[in-house]
Design a protein around this motif. Structure first.
Motif, short mmCIF file in Angstrom:
data_model
loop_
_atom_site.label_atom_id
_atom_site.label_comp_id
_atom_site.label_asym_id
_atom_site.label_seq_id
_atom_site.Cartn_x
_atom_site.Cartn_y
_atom_site.Cartn_z
N THR A 199 65.01 6.30 6.72
CA THR A 199 64.40 6.28 8.05
C THR A 199 63.50 7.50 8.28
O THR A 199 62.93 7.64 9.36
CB THR A 199 65.48 6.26 9.15
OG1 THR A 199 66.22 7.50 9.12
CG2 THR A 199 66.43 5.10 8.96
N GLN A 243 62.09 11.30 11.86
CA GLN A 243 62.78 10.01 11.80
C GLN A 243 61.93 8.96 12.51
O GLN A 243 61.39 9.21 13.59
CB GLN A 243 64.16 10.11 12.44
CG GLN A 243 65.03 8.90 12.19
CD GLN A 243 66.45 9.08 12.69
OE1 GLN A 243 66.70 9.91 13.56
NE2 GLN A 243 67.38 8.32 12.14
N ASN A 244 61.81 7.81 11.89
CA ASN A 244 61.03 6.69 12.44
C ASN A 244 59.61 7.12 12.79
O ASN A 244 59.09 6.83 13.87
CB ASN A 244 61.73 6.11 13.68
CG ASN A 244 63.14 5.63 13.38
OD1 ASN A 244 63.39 5.03 12.33
ND2 ASN A 244 64.07 5.91 14.28
N LYS A 254 55.72 7.24 13.13
CA LYS A 254 54.69 6.21 13.29
C LYS A 254 53.31 6.88 13.29
O LYS A 254 53.15 8.01 13.76
CB LYS A 254 54.89 5.45 14.60
CG LYS A 254 56.17 4.61 14.63
CD LYS A 254 56.31 3.85 15.94
CE LYS A 254 57.59 3.02 15.94
NZ LYS A 254 57.77 2.30 17.23
#
Length: 207
Positions: A87, A147-148, A150
């Motif tokens: 992640t 984390q995550n 984008k």
């Protein structure tokens, strides 16, 4: 002389890296003299790391396999914060100069070169190359695990390669062995503008 020694003799005469050496070494397009200097700098970098401890800024070009180093930094972050590593990915921040201290998470890297564009240290963004300027040095980049993560607007996904060849044999990941990663760089122009110019980052040049 054996065939191998004769081939080596010919390579030395042409200032080329002998096949016996290059087949066991890291990818490089440099001529022999520059290759030997680069090899000495790599040994010096590793020795400095061993003697003085973890550096504030890592010379990414000095690694035989930079992908493993970058993955290792993500693994350290995942263990420290007890997060699943799949992640986590990197966010990128170009720095105006060398950091005062080593970051708590992630790493700072130097030694990258831009082709097809240059880095404007004034507003810290991509800009058109100057006339007759093929390659320019990239600023120090802070690679911060997130984390995550984008992709944000105003960024160019810049491919990063070990050498100027932009090609190599396919690895188990499906990527070229010459490909390192994609680095997000700040830009005031759309991605298509830099894609048409073939803008990329490289760990090493051919001289």
């Amino acid at each position: 002389m054996s065939e191998a020694l004769e081939s080596m003799s010919g390579s030395l005469a042409r200032n080329a890296v002998p096949l016996m050496w290059s087949s066991k070494a890291y990818p490089s397009l440099k001529p022999l003299a520059a290759w030997v200097k680069d090899l000495c700098l790599r040994v010096q970098f590793m020795q400095g790391w061993a003697d003085a401890g973890i550096p504030k800024v890592f010379w990414i070009s000095g690694f035989y396999f930079p992908q493993a180093f970058l993955t290792g930094a993500l693994q350290n972050y995942a263990r420290k914060h007890v997060i699943a590593i799949d992640t986590i990915s990197y966010a990128f921040e170009a720095l105006p100069g060398a950091p005062a201290k080593r970051p708590d998470d992630g790493c700072c890297v130097r030694g990258l070169y831009l082709e097809g564009a240059r880095w404007n240290m004034g507003d810290m963004s991509l800009e058109e190359s100057r006339p007759k300027e093929l390659h320019t040095e990239m600023a120090i980049i802070y690679m911060k695990p997130e984390q995550n993560h984008k992709l944000q607007s105003g960024l160019y996904e810049c491919p990063t390669y070990k050498t100027l060849l932009r090609a190599g044999t396919l690895s188990t990941t499906g990527h070229s062995t010459n490909y390192v990663m994609t680095i997000e760089l700040t830009t005031h122009k759309p991605q298509s503008h830099w894609i048409k110019r073939g803008v990329a980052l490289f760990c090493a040049l051919d001289y």
